[in-house]
Design an enzyme around this catalytic site. Structure first.
Site, mmCIF file in Angstrom:
data_model
loop_
_atom_site.group_PDB
_atom_site.id
_atom_site.type_symbol
_atom_site.label_atom_id
_atom_site.label_comp_id
_atom_site.label_asym_id
_atom_site.label_seq_id
_atom_site.Cartn_x
_atom_site.Cartn_y
_atom_site.Cartn_z
ATOM 1 N N ASN A 24 -5.104 24.148 -14.947
ATOM 2 C CA ASN A 24 -5.693 22.821 -15.225
ATOM 3 C C ASN A 24 -4.876 21.862 -14.386
ATOM 4 O OD1 ASN A 24 -7.406 22.585 -18.088
ATOM 5 N ND2 ASN A 24 -5.963 24.298 -18.085
ATOM 6 N N GLU A 47 -6.502 28.606 -17.801
ATOM 7 C CA GLU A 47 -5.415 28.234 -18.728
ATOM 8 C C GLU A 47 -6.013 27.393 -19.867
ATOM 9 O OE1 GLU A 47 -3.087 24.987 -17.113
ATOM 10 O OE2 GLU A 47 -1.286 25.585 -18.199
ATOM 11 N N ASN A 93 2.342 28.290 -24.278
ATOM 12 C CA ASN A 93 1.141 28.253 -23.440
ATOM 13 C C ASN A 93 0.989 29.698 -22.943
ATOM 14 O OD1 ASN A 93 -0.777 27.886 -21.452
ATOM 15 N ND2 ASN A 93 0.118 25.980 -20.668
ATOM 16 N N LYS A 112 3.896 31.049 -20.658
ATOM 17 C CA LYS A 112 4.213 30.247 -19.456
ATOM 18 C C LYS A 112 5.689 29.872 -19.387
ATOM 19 C CE LYS A 112 2.319 26.145 -17.069
ATOM 20 N NZ LYS A 112 1.265 25.107 -17.203
ATOM 21 N N GLU A 161 3.373 18.953 -21.550
ATOM 22 C CA GLU A 161 3.608 20.387 -21.811
ATOM 23 C C GLU A 161 5.005 20.624 -22.375
ATOM 24 O OE1 GLU A 161 1.989 23.561 -19.422
ATOM 25 O OE2 GLU A 161 1.121 22.078 -18.083
ATOM 26 N N CYS A 208 -0.859 28.675 -14.221
ATOM 27 C CA CYS A 208 -0.934 27.378 -13.557
ATOM 28 C C CYS A 208 0.284 27.030 -12.710
ATOM 29 C CB CYS A 208 -1.220 26.289 -14.586
ATOM 30 S SG CYS A 208 -1.690 24.739 -13.763
#
Ligand code: CDT
Length: 326
Positions: free
Chosen positions: A198, A47, A107, A124, A143, A173
């Site tokens: 991550n 990611e 993302n 994402k 995020e 993720c």
């Protein structure tokens, strides 16, 4: 004849805030060279693979964060990855921060074919963390500040990968912890899930209630369960090590449809792990214990779509007990 594809998780060690994209891309190209020497047909990078995990950094002016986003793929800086793919005939998965022409931020992950063509894109859905600066946190996880919720669902495509037609799907993720993400892909007959992550090796919210070693265990548990319950291979690739003073765990894995770990990274640095995945191994689960068409009961799953948060159950009373045993 088996339908076997040789895949790699190309784990990356830390990318510091000051490390230019070109340097990170150079490290990734070296991993692709290595993959080529080992006969790999598909390489999965982590990611947000081009920069440090920037959501740990708070910027008052949101627009300043645009320096971490890509406005096109390939760009001058990412072109060497696409050239390496062409040179070696390798497909690859890349996680990056995407800024769209109309100003949206995601993302994102893409699956790129050996000709450099983007075959699948995913944005994402499950964005962890928070949108505002939280003074009590040693490290921020922003995020929800820098990204919008993905708008592409959980896509799966039948793509030519390594001489096979493979039902390939992408998640990113935190999605790996959500069974809904896996099942939506399982319902599209996914055979190979790619995901990058991550993940900090310390849970700041744990307050002593989560043993340290469980961080990796929970990651593996989620991936192994998702693969088993949906009869799919999974390649899960970390960015790892101490980045901007914050430790991310590695332990990248490749998992088979029985939920077994076929390969695991042993360093928290740049490292390639590989596995030969016989896609016909997906058949057993999906024709027996997880034959969805025969055994699923969507009429009992209404809450999954109707509700977001959990509600309290009704309080037991003799009448309620009578109702439940009718
Ligand atoms: N990148 C990412 O999604 N990381 C999350 C950890 C979030 S901790 C606030 C994960 O689920 O691994």
């Amino acid at each position: 004849m088996t339908r076997t594809i040789t895949v790699a998780a190309a784990q990356l060690g830390p990318i510091q805030l000051a490390e230019p994209r070109a340097e990170a891309v150079g490290r990734m190209v070296r991993l692709m060279e290595h993959a080529h020497r080992r006969g790999v047909e598909l390489v999965v990078f982590p990611e947000l693979a081009l920069t440090t995990f920037f959501p740990r950094h708070y910027l008052e002016d949101r627009a300043e964060a645009d320096r971490w986003f890509e406005t096109s793929l390939p760009s001058n800086e990412t072109a060497p990855l696409f050239e390496a793919a062409r040179r070696y005939g390798i497909s690859f998965h890349l996680g990056y921060a995407e800024k769209t022409p109309d100003g949206h931020h995601y993302n994102t992950a893409v699956l790129v074919g050996p000709g450099g063509e983007i075959m699948l894109k995913y944005r994402k859905v499950h964005l962890p963390g928070h949108a505002d600066y939280l003074p009590h946190r040693k490290v921020q996880h922003l995020e929800k500040r820098y990204f919008e919720v993905g708008d592409l669902g959980f896509p799966v495509i039948r793509a030519p990968l390594g001489g096979q037609q493979v039902n390939a799907g992408l998640m990113i993720c935190n999605d790996r912890r959500w069974p809904e993400a896996w099942r939506v892909m399982g319902l599209q007959s996914v055979e190979l899930v790619m995901l990058g992550y991550n993940t900090p090796s310390t849970n700041q919210d744990a307050a002593g209630f989560e043993a340290h070693h469980l961080r990796v265990a929970h990651s593996h548990l989620s991936i192994q369960a998702g693969a088993y319950q949906n009869s799919t291979f999974a390649v899960a690739t970390a960015k790892a090590g101490t980045e901007d003073g914050c430790e991310l765990f590695g332990n990248s894995i490749i998992v088979n449809p029985q939920g077994e770990i076929m390969a695991e990274a042993t360093s928290w640095s740049d490292e390639l792990i590989t596995a030969d995945c016989d896609l016909d191994r997906c058949t057993l689960g999906r024709t027996t214990i997880f034959a969805f068409d025969r055994h699923r009961r969507p009429e009992a799953y209404g809450r999954i779509l109707e509700q977001v948060g959990a509600v309290e159950p009704p309080v037991w009373t003799p009448t309620a007990a009578g109702a439940s045993t009718r």
